[in-house]
Design a protein around this motif. Structure first.
Motif, short mmCIF file in Angstrom:
data_model
loop_
_atom_site.label_atom_id
_atom_site.label_comp_id
_atom_site.label_asym_id
_atom_site.label_seq_id
_atom_site.Cartn_x
_atom_site.Cartn_y
_atom_site.Cartn_z
N PHE A 113 -8.63 0.13 6.17
CA PHE A 113 -8.65 -0.44 4.69
C PHE A 113 -10.20 -0.33 4.85
CE2 PHE A 113 -8.95 -3.86 1.94
CZ PHE A 113 -8.52 -3.32 0.83
N GLU A 114 -11.04 -1.09 5.76
CA GLU A 114 -12.35 -1.24 5.48
C GLU A 114 -13.11 0.24 5.40
OE1 GLU A 114 -14.47 -3.82 5.02
OE2 GLU A 114 -12.43 -5.00 4.89
N GLN A 115 -12.58 0.99 6.13
CA GLN A 115 -13.25 2.48 5.95
C GLN A 115 -13.05 3.04 4.53
OE1 GLN A 115 -11.57 4.81 9.15
NE2 GLN A 115 -12.22 3.38 10.67
N VAL A 116 -11.89 2.84 3.86
CA VAL A 116 -11.57 3.46 2.65
C VAL A 116 -12.42 2.58 1.59
CG1 VAL A 116 -9.88 3.36 0.73
CG2 VAL A 116 -9.29 3.80 3.16
N LEU A 117 -12.89 1.39 1.89
CA LEU A 117 -13.87 0.70 1.19
C LEU A 117 -15.24 0.94 1.32
CD1 LEU A 117 -12.33 -2.99 0.98
CD2 LEU A 117 -12.31 -1.21 -0.52
N GLN A 170 -6.71 4.95 -8.40
CA GLN A 170 -5.79 5.79 -7.77
C GLN A 170 -6.17 6.16 -6.22
OE1 GLN A 170 -3.40 7.08 -9.85
NE2 GLN A 170 -2.21 8.21 -8.35
N MET A 171 -7.40 6.10 -5.95
CA MET A 171 -7.86 6.25 -4.66
C MET A 171 -7.21 5.06 -3.72
SD MET A 171 -11.43 6.60 -3.17
CE MET A 171 -11.78 4.88 -2.96
N LEU A 172 -7.49 3.95 -4.32
CA LEU A 172 -7.03 2.87 -3.82
C LEU A 172 -5.56 2.87 -3.46
CD1 LEU A 172 -9.18 0.13 -5.28
CD2 LEU A 172 -9.62 0.90 -2.86
N TYR A 173 -4.92 3.32 -4.22
CA TYR A 173 -3.51 3.12 -4.25
C TYR A 173 -2.92 4.11 -3.14
CZ TYR A 173 1.50 2.51 -5.32
OH TYR A 173 2.91 2.41 -5.49
N GLU A 174 -3.24 5.38 -3.32
CA GLU A 174 -2.76 6.60 -2.70
C GLU A 174 -3.40 6.38 -1.05
OE1 GLU A 174 -3.98 10.14 -4.50
OE2 GLU A 174 -2.66 9.93 -6.14
N SER A 175 -4.55 5.91 -0.91
CA SER A 175 -5.04 5.69 0.51
C SER A 175 -4.91 4.46 1.32
CB SER A 175 -6.70 5.94 0.17
OG SER A 175 -7.23 7.10 -0.24
N SER A 176 -3.94 3.74 0.50
CA SER A 176 -3.51 2.37 1.00
C SER A 176 -2.93 2.80 2.54
CB SER A 176 -2.75 1.46 0.25
OG SER A 176 -2.38 0.40 0.63
N PRO A 177 -3.48 2.22 3.52
CA PRO A 177 -2.96 2.27 4.82
C PRO A 177 -1.57 1.38 5.03
CG PRO A 177 -4.86 0.98 5.14
CD PRO A 177 -4.75 1.28 3.54
N PHE A 178 -1.55 0.31 4.17
CA PHE A 178 -0.39 -0.63 4.27
C PHE A 178 1.01 -0.29 3.73
CE2 PHE A 178 -4.48 -2.69 3.13
CZ PHE A 178 -4.75 -3.47 4.59
N LYS A 179 1.05 0.84 2.95
CA LYS A 179 2.20 1.35 2.57
C LYS A 179 3.18 1.93 3.67
CE LYS A 179 0.81 4.20 -0.58
NZ LYS A 179 0.61 4.89 -1.82
N GLU A 180 2.42 2.18 4.82
CA GLU A 180 3.38 3.04 5.91
C GLU A 180 3.64 2.36 6.91
OE1 GLU A 180 3.83 6.24 5.39
OE2 GLU A 180 2.35 6.34 3.61
N ILE A 181 3.39 0.77 6.93
CA ILE A 181 3.71 -0.30 8.12
C ILE A 181 4.77 -1.00 7.39
CG2 ILE A 181 1.64 0.22 9.32
CD1 ILE A 181 0.68 -2.40 8.20
N ASN A 182 5.41 -1.87 8.36
CA ASN A 182 6.49 -2.89 8.09
C ASN A 182 5.31 -4.14 7.97
OD1 ASN A 182 8.19 -4.72 7.59
ND2 ASN A 182 9.18 -4.48 9.68
N ILE A 183 5.11 -4.67 6.83
CA ILE A 183 4.39 -5.85 6.63
C ILE A 183 4.86 -7.05 7.08
CG2 ILE A 183 2.98 -4.56 4.78
CD1 ILE A 183 4.82 -6.52 2.83
#
Length: 259
Positions: free
Chosen positions: A136-140, A105-118
């Motif tokens: 992402f590296e900080q989250v990990l 859940q933490m990985l999915y909710e904290s993902s920084p990639f959902k907010e940008i146009n990939i």
């Protein structure tokens, strides 16, 4: 002509990506998304190979209008897709290894990639993507402290069985390639290196000794030998997939030369 190849390639990939963007790309449980992503990457690879063949082999030898200059390699979206696929693999391996819903859940909710146009590969889009990678590296970071211990526990009971070690290395390959994890698993990698030579020697013997092939009864000798060689070849391919994890260890080059 180079511009035309770029236009065709970009449009081709846009059509593939359009289907992908209609799905939740970061869904770890969707086989459909993984299939679409693999198809996009395969399409990009095919187009790159086609452009290389045309501009390196065929068109330079076309007498009426020869291609002049270096072979043309279009700048496609493939690199970004490959990065996304690797990140998803990392997500999945973390969830599989640690096995708790909280981490997932933490990985999915904290993902920084959902907010940008990939799909934005412009300079601005690349800048946003690089910032997302840094976040992402900080989250990990807190998870990185748990990953090596969990891997070490799995490897501990199988160090005497190199084939099982290969299976674990292959299963968590993306995780093990992280510098902190590689450093933490130094002893395990060293022990695996010691059994690596014996394993390669056994496979080399199996390749030349057809008597080792199990008798299936209903197959001819040649068919049985071919089937056995396929089994050995598969094992060799599995070893090659993880060999880079120990290739930097002292004595690796000597083992390869000896075998």
């Amino acid at each position: 002509m180079a511009d035309l190849l770029d236009i065709i390639g970009n449009r081709l990939l846009e059509i593939c990506v359009e289907q992908l963007l209609m799905e939740d790309i970061w869904n770890l449980n969707s086989h459909h998304v993984s299939t679409l992503m693999s198809q996009c990457i395969d399409t990009a690879d095919s187009w790159l190979q086609l452009c290389d063949s045309l501009t390196r082999l065929f068109w330079p030898n076309y007498a009426q209008h020869p291609w002049v200059g270096e072979p043309h390699v279009p700048n496609l979206f493939k690199d970004r897709l490959t990065e996304i696929k690797n990140i998803k693999n990392l997500y999945k391996q973390i969830v599989t290894l640690l096995g708790d819903e909280e981490t997932k859940q933490m990985l999915y909710e904290s993902s920084p990639f959902k907010e940008i146009n990939i799909v934005d590969t412009t300079s601005l889009g690349q800048s946003k993507w690089n910032k997302a990678l840094q976040y992402f590296e900080q989250v990990l970071q807190p998870i990185d402290e748990r990953i090596p211990a969990a891997l070490k526990a799995q490897l501990h009971n199988h160090l005497s069985n190199p084939r099982q070690v290969i299976f674990i290395f292959s299963k968590y390959e993306t995780l093990i390639q992280r510098p902190a994890v590689l450093e933490f698993l130094t002893i395990e990698r060293e022990q695996f290196l010691q059994s690596y030579q014996i394993l390669l020697q056994d496979l080399r013997k199996a390749m030349s000794d057809t008597n080792m092939a199990p008798d299936s009864g209903h197959l001819s000798v040649i068919c049985n030998e071919c089937r056995w060689l396929k089994v050995v070849q598969y094992q060799i391919n599995e070893i090659e997939k993880v060999s880079h994890l120990i290739s930097g260890r002292h004595g690796y080059d000597k083992i390869i030369k000896a075998v």
